[in-house]
Design a protein around this motif. Structure first.
Motif, mmCIF file in Angstrom:
data_model
loop_
_atom_site.group_PDB
_atom_site.id
_atom_site.type_symbol
_atom_site.label_atom_id
_atom_site.label_comp_id
_atom_site.label_asym_id
_atom_site.label_seq_id
_atom_site.Cartn_x
_atom_site.Cartn_y
_atom_site.Cartn_z
ATOM 1 N N CYS A 81 -6.966 -20.771 -8.693
ATOM 2 C CA CYS A 81 -6.385 -21.803 -7.444
ATOM 3 C C CYS A 81 -7.704 -22.098 -6.844
ATOM 4 O O CYS A 81 -8.746 -21.431 -6.653
ATOM 5 N N LYS A 82 -7.374 -23.268 -5.927
ATOM 6 C CA LYS A 82 -8.158 -23.872 -4.921
ATOM 7 C C LYS A 82 -7.784 -23.720 -3.383
ATOM 8 O O LYS A 82 -8.650 -23.965 -2.730
ATOM 9 N N PHE A 83 -6.584 -23.140 -3.299
ATOM 10 C CA PHE A 83 -6.352 -23.236 -1.975
ATOM 11 C C PHE A 83 -5.543 -21.874 -1.682
ATOM 12 O O PHE A 83 -4.639 -21.523 -2.434
ATOM 13 N N HIS A 84 -6.314 -20.977 -0.846
ATOM 14 C CA HIS A 84 -6.113 -19.546 -0.897
ATOM 15 C C HIS A 84 -5.203 -19.279 0.660
ATOM 16 O O HIS A 84 -5.876 -19.748 1.674
ATOM 17 N N VAL A 85 -4.157 -18.612 0.422
ATOM 18 C CA VAL A 85 -3.510 -18.316 1.886
ATOM 19 C C VAL A 85 -3.677 -16.759 1.752
ATOM 20 O O VAL A 85 -2.913 -16.112 0.837
ATOM 21 N N VAL A 86 -3.990 -16.198 2.700
ATOM 22 C CA VAL A 86 -4.178 -14.667 3.056
ATOM 23 C C VAL A 86 -3.219 -14.553 4.132
ATOM 24 O O VAL A 86 -3.347 -14.738 5.317
ATOM 25 N N ALA A 87 -2.215 -13.526 3.461
ATOM 26 C CA ALA A 87 -1.083 -13.084 4.450
ATOM 27 C C ALA A 87 -0.794 -11.545 4.384
ATOM 28 O O ALA A 87 0.096 -11.029 3.754
ATOM 29 N N VAL A 88 -1.807 -10.738 4.779
ATOM 30 C CA VAL A 88 -1.863 -9.330 4.613
ATOM 31 C C VAL A 88 -1.407 -8.865 5.998
ATOM 32 O O VAL A 88 -1.725 -9.338 7.204
ATOM 33 N N PRO A 89 -1.067 -7.552 6.117
ATOM 34 C CA PRO A 89 -0.865 -7.090 7.484
ATOM 35 C C PRO A 89 -2.127 -6.929 8.368
ATOM 36 O O PRO A 89 -3.094 -6.488 7.887
ATOM 37 N N THR A 90 -2.191 -6.920 9.676
ATOM 38 C CA THR A 90 -3.184 -6.423 10.485
ATOM 39 C C THR A 90 -2.504 -5.463 11.581
ATOM 40 O O THR A 90 -2.319 -5.667 12.584
ATOM 41 N N PRO A 91 -2.405 -4.069 11.154
ATOM 42 C CA PRO A 91 -1.967 -2.924 11.929
ATOM 43 C C PRO A 91 -3.053 -2.520 12.918
ATOM 44 O O PRO A 91 -4.233 -3.172 13.150
ATOM 45 N N ASN A 93 -5.062 1.318 14.530
ATOM 46 C CA ASN A 93 -5.539 2.510 14.153
ATOM 47 C C ASN A 93 -4.848 3.396 15.498
ATOM 48 O O ASN A 93 -4.138 2.869 16.277
ATOM 49 N N LYS A 94 -5.019 4.715 15.312
ATOM 50 C CA LYS A 94 -4.461 5.815 15.967
ATOM 51 C C LYS A 94 -4.835 5.666 17.389
ATOM 52 O O LYS A 94 -4.186 5.851 18.430
ATOM 53 N N ASP A 95 -5.995 5.203 17.828
ATOM 54 C CA ASP A 95 -6.558 4.887 19.041
ATOM 55 C C ASP A 95 -6.135 3.244 19.589
ATOM 56 O O ASP A 95 -6.772 3.173 20.642
ATOM 57 N N LYS A 96 -5.261 2.608 19.074
ATOM 58 C CA LYS A 96 -4.866 1.645 19.369
ATOM 59 C C LYS A 96 -5.843 0.192 19.103
ATOM 60 O O LYS A 96 -5.810 -0.715 19.869
ATOM 61 N N THR A 97 -6.927 0.661 18.584
ATOM 62 C CA THR A 97 -7.952 -0.468 18.118
ATOM 63 C C THR A 97 -7.407 -1.339 16.785
ATOM 64 O O THR A 97 -6.727 -0.648 15.961
ATOM 65 N N GLY A 263 7.263 -2.279 15.289
ATOM 66 C CA GLY A 263 7.047 -3.130 14.300
ATOM 67 C C GLY A 263 5.376 -3.401 14.318
ATOM 68 O O GLY A 263 4.824 -2.761 15.148
ATOM 69 N N HIS A 264 5.385 -4.299 13.500
ATOM 70 C CA HIS A 264 3.721 -4.959 13.197
ATOM 71 C C HIS A 264 3.305 -6.172 14.042
ATOM 72 O O HIS A 264 2.261 -6.436 13.752
ATOM 73 N N CYS A 265 4.437 -6.814 14.665
ATOM 74 C CA CYS A 265 3.913 -7.661 15.486
ATOM 75 C C CYS A 265 3.925 -7.407 17.156
ATOM 76 O O CYS A 265 2.710 -7.232 17.747
ATOM 77 N N ILE A 266 5.046 -7.395 17.887
ATOM 78 C CA ILE A 266 5.130 -6.945 19.090
ATOM 79 C C ILE A 266 4.599 -5.592 19.571
ATOM 80 O O ILE A 266 4.029 -5.675 20.593
ATOM 81 N N GLY A 267 4.632 -4.650 18.548
ATOM 82 C CA GLY A 267 3.931 -3.578 19.090
ATOM 83 C C GLY A 267 2.663 -3.476 18.637
ATOM 84 O O GLY A 267 2.026 -2.240 19.122
ATOM 85 N N VAL A 268 2.080 -4.388 18.324
ATOM 86 C CA VAL A 268 0.541 -4.455 17.893
ATOM 87 C C VAL A 268 -0.119 -5.523 18.415
ATOM 88 O O VAL A 268 -1.354 -5.045 18.889
ATOM 89 N N ASP A 269 0.182 -6.833 18.415
ATOM 90 C CA ASP A 269 -0.513 -7.806 18.715
ATOM 91 C C ASP A 269 -1.199 -7.780 20.039
ATOM 92 O O ASP A 269 -2.487 -8.180 20.138
ATOM 93 N N PRO A 270 -0.603 -7.164 21.099
ATOM 94 C CA PRO A 270 -1.192 -7.296 22.546
ATOM 95 C C PRO A 270 -2.539 -6.318 22.336
ATOM 96 O O PRO A 270 -3.486 -6.573 23.001
ATOM 97 N N TYR A 271 -2.587 -5.217 21.576
ATOM 98 C CA TYR A 271 -3.649 -4.559 21.563
ATOM 99 C C TYR A 271 -4.944 -5.253 20.912
ATOM 100 O O TYR A 271 -6.162 -4.895 21.080
ATOM 101 N N TYR A 272 -4.588 -6.403 19.995
ATOM 102 C CA TYR A 272 -5.707 -7.218 19.432
ATOM 103 C C TYR A 272 -6.344 -7.852 20.511
ATOM 104 O O TYR A 272 -7.851 -8.105 20.612
#
Length: 436
Positions: A81-91, A93-97, A263-272
Motif C-alpha cells: 500500500c502507498k496510502f495509509h490511514v491510521v484509525a486506532v483508539p487513543t484512550p 491512563n488511570k491518572d487521566k493522562t 466512551g472513548h470520545c467525549i469522556g476522553v478527548d478533553p483530557y488530551y
C-alpha cells in the motif's frame, strides 16, 4: 502519474490500520472505489470479520460479507500500500493522562512497512502536535526514510458517531490536512471519493488535530451543565426534563440533556487537550470542571438509587437491583469507559446485589474489561429496584406492565436515567419514579 491517479486506477492500494468502529466503515467505503487492505493486530477480531460478522455493528454483516477489501492481521500486506490511514483508539491512563501506546504501536507497524512515495494519514484523536512531533520520528526510525522527502503525512480526524444511522461516514463533512499543499491536495481528493458531504481543508495538521479535540470537549461541557442543573433541580423537587422542554421552545436554546458521559470520545478527548495545556503551563478551569461533574455522575445516580430504596423502607444491604444497559451509549456494543460501571461499583459498595442486562453489549469486552457477565431477562426476578441506564431500542419495546412483573413486591422503584419512559404513566401505574 500522481498517487491519487495511481490509487484510482488501482495501481496502488490504500491501507486502513485499525478495524474498529472508525476503521471498518472507512475500509468498506474505500473498497467500493479502490483496492484496500484492512489491517488489525487482533487476529480474533479479523477472523470474526472474515466469518461475515460485523463486530462493530456499524456497517452490518452483509457489507462485511460483500466487501472486496483484504482483511488481515498480517502486517506484511501493508507493504503493498502507498496510502495509509491510521484509525486506532487513543484512550487515557488511570491518572487521566493520554495513553498514546496504540497510536505509537500503529506508527511502528506502518513504519516497518513504509515505502517511498507513501502518505500516512492519522485519524486517531490526539492533542495538537502528536502527528508531527511523536508519530513522524517513529515512522522515520522504523522505515529509514525521511519525512517530506521519501514520504508525507497528514491528519484527518474521525467524526463517526457510533450507533448513529443518520450521521454516517459519508454524510459528515471531513476535515483534512497535510504537511504541504501537495499532500493536502492528494489527501483531500482521496477522501472526496467516499465523503458525499465533502471535505474541509484545514490550514495545518495542528489545526485539524485541535479541531477534533475541541468538538467533543464542547459537547462534554454542555452536558456537564445539564448534569449540574439536574443535581440542582433534584434538590428543588423540580423535574429537569420538564424544565428543558420549556426552555427548548426558545429558538437559540441549545438542546442538550443530562446523562452518563463515558466512551472513548467525549469522556476522553478533553483530557488530551488539558494535558497539553498543562505542559504549556496553563491549568484548565472550565474543561476540567465539566469533566469532574461528568465523571462523578455514575456515583450520583447510585446515591440517588440508595436514597430512594431507603425512602421505600428497603433494606440496603442485600437489596437486588437490575441495571438495563451497560454500554457507553445506546444501540452501540462498545463498553469502553462506560460510566454505567461506576453506578454498578458504587451500588456494590453498599452491599447491593446487581444484575446487568444488555443485549447489545460486546460480551467478551464486558468480561475482559469489568468481569461482568450479563444476565438474561429470565434472570431478572424479584427486584427491589430497576435502573434503565442506556435507552437501547430493544428496551423501548418494553411496556410498563412488563416491567412491573420483575419486582418482588408492590413497591416498584424505577430509576430512568435518560427519561426513556413517560413519567406520568409510570407514576399512575404505582411506580416510584426518578430520572436525571
Amino acid at each position: 502519474m500522481s498517487l491519487y491517479e495511481a490509487i484510482v486506477s488501482k495501481k496502488e492500494k490504500i491501507s486502513v490500520v485499525g478495524l474498529g468502529y472508525v476503521g471498518m466503515p472507512l475500509a468498506i467505503a474505500f473498497s467500493k472505489k479502490v483496492d484496500v487492505v484492512g489491517f488489525d493486530i487482533s487476529e480474533s477480531k479479523v477472523k470474526q470479520y472474515l466469518n461475515g460478522t460485523d463486530v462493530t455493528k456499524e456497517v452490518g454483516d452483509q457489507a462485511i460479507q460483500e466487501t472486496t477489501a483484504l482483511l488481515t492481521w498480517e502486517e506484511k500486506h501493508l507493504r503493498d500500500c502507498k496510502f495509509h490511514v491510521v484509525a486506532v483508539p487513543t484512550p487515557i491512563n488511570k491518572d487521566k493522562t493520554p495513553d498514546l501506546r496504540p497510536v505509537i504501536g500503529a506508527s511502528r507497524t506502518v513504519g516497518r512497512n513504509l515505502t517511498e512515495g507513501s502518505i500516512v494519514v492519522f485519524e486517531s484523536t490526539v492533542f495538537p502536535g502528536v502527528t508531527e512531533d511523536i508519530c513522524v520520528p517513529i515512522l522515520e526510525e522504523e522505515s529509514g526514510l525521511k519525512c517530506g522527502v521519501d514520504f508525507k503525512v497528514g491528519y484527518s480526524p474521525e467524526r463517526i458517531n457510533p450507533g448513529d444511522k443518520v450521521h454516517r461516514l459519508e454524510t459528515i463533512v471531513k476535515v483534512v490536512s497535510g504537511m504541504d499543499e501537495e499532500s493536502l491536495d492528494t489527501i483531500a481528493k482521496i477522501y472526496e471519493m467516499v465523503i458525499e458531504a465533502g471535505v474541509h481543508r484545514a490550514e495545518s495538521i495542528k489545526v485539524a488535530e485541535a479541531a477534533k479535540v475541541i468538538e467533543n470537549s464542547q459537547r462534554d461541557i454542555n452536558i456537564a451543565f445539564m448534569n449540574e442543573l439536574s443535581i440542582i433541580f433534584n434538590k428543588m423537587g423540580i423535574d429537569t426534563n420538564a424544565v428543558l422542554e420549556a426552555s427548548g421552545t426558545k429558538w437559540n436554546f441549545l438542546k442538550f440533556s443530562p446523562g452518563l458521559v463515558g466512551g472513548h470520545c467525549i469522556g476522553v478527548d478533553p483530557y488530551y487537550l488539558t494535558y497539553k495545556a498543562e505542559e504549556l503551563g496553563y491549568h484548565s478551569q472550565i474543561i476540567l470542571s465539566g469533566r469532574k461533574i461528568n465523571d462523578d455522575m455514575g456515583k450520583y445516580v447510585a446515591e440517588q438509587t440508595v436514597k430512594i430504596l431507603i425512602k421505600a423502607d428497603k433494606q440496603i444491604k442485600g437489596s437486588k437491583v437490575a441495571i438495563f444497559g451497560v454500554t457507553f451509549k445506546e444501540n452501540c456494543p462498545d463498553v469502553r469507559n462506560t460510566k454505567v460501571v461506576d453506578v454498578i461499583n458504587e451500588l456494590q459498595e453498599y452491599g447491593i446485589e446487581t444484575k446487568v442486562l444488555d443485549p447489545v453489549a460486546d460480551k467478551e469486552d464486558l468480561w475482559r474489561e469489568y468481569k461482568i457477565n450479563p444476565s438474561s431477562i429470565e434472570d431478572i426476578q424479584d427486584m427491589d429496584a430497576i435502573i434503565f441506564a442506556v435507552p437501547h431500542e430493544e428496551f423501548k419495546e418494553l411496556k410498563i406492565e412488563d416491567i412491573k412483573k420483575l419486582y418482588q413486591n408492590h413497591k416498584h422503584l424505577l430509576i430512568d436515567v435518560k427519561g426513556m419512559f413517560d413519567k406520568k404513566e409510570a407514576e399512575s401505574n404505582g411506580f416510584i419514579y426518578w430520572r436525571l
